[in-house]
Scaffold this active site. Structure first.
Site, mmCIF file in Angstrom:
data_model
loop_
_atom_site.group_PDB
_atom_site.id
_atom_site.type_symbol
_atom_site.label_atom_id
_atom_site.label_comp_id
_atom_site.label_asym_id
_atom_site.label_seq_id
_atom_site.Cartn_x
_atom_site.Cartn_y
_atom_site.Cartn_z
ATOM 1 N N HIS A 1 0.876 -1.180 0.000
ATOM 2 C CA HIS A 1 0.000 0.000 0.000
ATOM 3 C C HIS A 1 0.912 1.228 0.000
ATOM 4 O O HIS A 1 2.016 1.177 0.544
ATOM 5 C CB HIS A 1 -0.834 -0.048 1.281
ATOM 6 C CG HIS A 1 -1.883 0.997 1.412
ATOM 7 N ND1 HIS A 1 -1.603 2.278 1.805
ATOM 8 C CD2 HIS A 1 -3.212 0.946 1.210
ATOM 9 C CE1 HIS A 1 -2.735 2.974 1.850
ATOM 10 N NE2 HIS A 1 -3.726 2.194 1.489
ATOM 11 N N CYS B 1 -4.888 2.445 -3.523
ATOM 12 C CA CYS B 1 -3.635 2.983 -2.973
ATOM 13 C C CYS B 1 -2.476 2.007 -3.175
ATOM 14 O O CYS B 1 -1.597 1.882 -2.307
ATOM 15 C CB CYS B 1 -3.760 3.355 -1.496
ATOM 16 S SG CYS B 1 -4.950 4.656 -1.215
HETATM 17 N N1 7TS Z 1 -1.565 -0.530 4.713
HETATM 18 C C1 7TS Z 1 -2.465 -1.326 4.103
HETATM 19 C C2 7TS Z 1 -2.063 -2.711 3.686
HETATM 20 C C3 7TS Z 1 -3.761 -0.852 3.900
HETATM 21 O O1 7TS Z 1 -4.649 -1.658 3.306
HETATM 22 C C4 7TS Z 1 -4.103 0.462 4.324
HETATM 23 C C5 7TS Z 1 -5.458 1.048 4.065
HETATM 24 C C6 7TS Z 1 -3.125 1.232 4.957
HETATM 25 C C7 7TS Z 1 -1.860 0.712 5.128
HETATM 26 C C8 7TS Z 1 -3.401 2.610 5.466
HETATM 27 O O2 7TS Z 1 -4.240 2.556 6.569
HETATM 28 P P1 7TS Z 1 -4.798 3.917 7.224
HETATM 29 O O3 7TS Z 1 -5.738 3.439 8.270
HETATM 30 O O4 7TS Z 1 -3.629 4.650 7.752
HETATM 31 O O5 7TS Z 1 -5.475 4.651 6.108
HETATM 32 N N2 7TS Z 1 -6.134 0.467 3.013
HETATM 33 C C9 7TS Z 1 -7.274 0.913 2.429
HETATM 34 C C10 7TS Z 1 -7.885 0.227 1.399
HETATM 35 O O6 7TS Z 1 -7.504 -0.816 0.916
HETATM 36 N N3 7TS Z 1 -8.975 0.911 1.027
HETATM 37 O O7 7TS Z 1 -9.065 2.015 1.778
HETATM 38 C C11 7TS Z 1 -8.005 2.030 2.663
#
Ligand code: 7TS
Length: 428
Positions: free
Chosen positions: A141, A383
């Site tokens: 991500h 993302c």
């Molecule tokens: N890492 C992974 C593997 C993720 O899926 C996400 C968010 C993040 C980091 C970031 O998390 P946050 O809580 O800091 O935003 N993933 C997603 C998604 O797949 N669709 O919306 C957010």
């Protein structure tokens, strides 16, 4: 990268058994009682973006503001002391949940993104130099890629990319080749939010440590579904978000081994994170408070504690068994949709995420069309643009599941997709 076209072999008896409990658990989620439009119930298949919230967590937030709305670590009146105790009790709950050695190894952040930035900026600035290397995989991500790009650029370190196999799994032979005495950090996801890949974390930690590198696990998609025992895994850092595990937004966790956190400089400075301040200098507070400048999200931390209690009562053995069954069911049923291709590993080697393409249709059109049937799925690059580039795609449509999803919701998705193909593909 392989696309999947296996013949459906369906045995839903295990899923049916698990679903008795799922139906009871669904009553904990008020949002599942609503209709998206008159007569159209919500079919929520976007937990990878954020999970639904059980009533207990919603009430924990309200209860905090009703009973203990006070700032922490400063007031000496009753409700301020209660707020501080509740905040620190939440930290203890998180520590027990991930089996940290002490609560001081748990830093509250706004979420996974902030946790990873904290490590990249604080640890990275203090430890990375020209000639050093950081390894990330090709499926990360952006949250576990861009902070490393930035800190490598600033320090002169080199960012290396761990390749994927044809099935979308991490290529461990390539990992062995990449590792050297130059490797200082391996930052890897515990679960892909696009392909559902579950990297072999134990093996990755073992190999990285043998090479003298630290390991950060991006647990955003793994901790909510399988938990994490940080001592058994031996990772050095673990980042995850409350909102993907039945908790509220605005709260997340950075676990770090105590000696590493102690050696790291603070990222944000100001109130709360200092022990003594003069007009010209300041002495830092102990960990973890050194990393929690300003007023923290107290109610959110408390509600995350409630979410952890809730998940612990359900138990990861149930969550994992149900997710495996519903993912397998979705994987098989989706192949009945004409022109649909699923990306990533086979059903028995993936988390509760299924991303797919449909010949002749744009993923956004697909997601928009199935919304007419109340089905909430996400379309886009999720993302993870470099991963989509690798797949030769701009975007995919993604369905993701949690312990509150039913097989009949997968059926609704499949029917909606079949209708999408009938209506949209014929017109093209
Ligand atoms: N890492 C992974 C593997 C993720 O899926 C996400 C968010 C993040 C980091 C970031 O998390 P946050 O809580 O800091 O935003 N993933 C997603 C998604 O797949 N669709 O919306 C957010």
């Amino acid at each position: 990268m392989n696309e999947r076209t296996t013949t459906p072999v369906r045995d839903t008896s295990e899923l049916n058994q698990l679903e008795e409990r799922v139906r009871r658990l669904r009553t904990d989620f008020p949002i599942l009682a609503r209709e998206v439009r008159p007569g159209v119930p919500l079919v929520y298949l976007d937990t990878a973006a954020t999970s639904l919230k059980p009533v207990r967590v919603i009430e924990a937030l309200a209860e905090h503001y009703r009973q203990r709305s006070a700032n922490v670590h400063r007031g000496i009146y009753a409700i301020a002391e209660e707020a501080t105790a509740a905040y620190e009790a939440a930290r203890e709950k998180v520590a027990r949940f991930i089996n940290a050695r002490t609560p001081e190894e748990v830093v509250f952040t706004r979420g996974t993104t902030e946790s990873i930035n904290l490590v990249a900026l604080s640890w990275g600035r203090a430890n990375l130099r020209a000639g050093d290397e950081v390894i990330v995989s090709e499926l990360e991500h952006h949250a576990n890629l861009v902070p490393w790009q930035q800190i490598c650029r600033q320090t002169g370190a080199t960012l290396r990319h761990l390749r994927l196999t044809e099935d979308g799994e991490l290529d461990l032979d390539h990992f062995r080749q990449l590792l050297s005495e130059r490797t200082k950090m391996v930052a890897v996801s515990g679960g892909s939010n696009v392909l559902g890949t579950i990297p072999p974390l134990h093996e990755i930690v073992r190999l990285a440590h043998e090479a003298g590198a630290l390991v950060l696990v991006d647990g955003a998609q793994s901790v909510p579904h399988r938990g994490c025992d940080v001592q058994a895994l031996g990772c050095d850092f673990l980042a995850f978000s409350g909102h993907k595990m039945c908790g509220p937004e605005g709260i997340g966790v950075l676990y770090g081994r105590r000696e590493l956190l102690e050696a790291m400089p603070p990222l944000y400075t100001g109130g709360e994170m200092v022990k003594k301040v003069s007009l010209t200098e300041a002495r830092w507070n102990d960990v973890p408070w050194k990393f929690e400048a300003g007023t923290p999200p107290v109610a959110m931390a408390v509600a995350l504690g409630t979410a952890i209690d809730y998940l612990s009562e359900i138990g990861f053995s149930f969550i994992e068994a149900h997710e495996a069954a519903i993912t397998r069911y979705a994987y098989e049923r989706l192949q009945e949709v004409p022109g649909l291709r699923i990306w990533g590993p086979p059903a028995d080697r993936r988390g509760a995420v299924v991303s797919f393409s449909i010949d002749g249709l744009h993923p956004h059109d697909v997601a928009q069309f199935v919304d007419r049937f109340g089905v909430a799925v996400r379309a886009g690059h999720h993302c993870a643009q470099p991963l989509h580039e690798l797949l030769g795609l701009r975007a995919t449509t993604r369905a993701s599941f949690y312990f509150y999803n039913l097989a009949e919701e997968v059926d609704r998705l499949v029917e909606a997709l079949q209708e999408t193909v009938r209506k949209l593909v014929r017109r093209l």
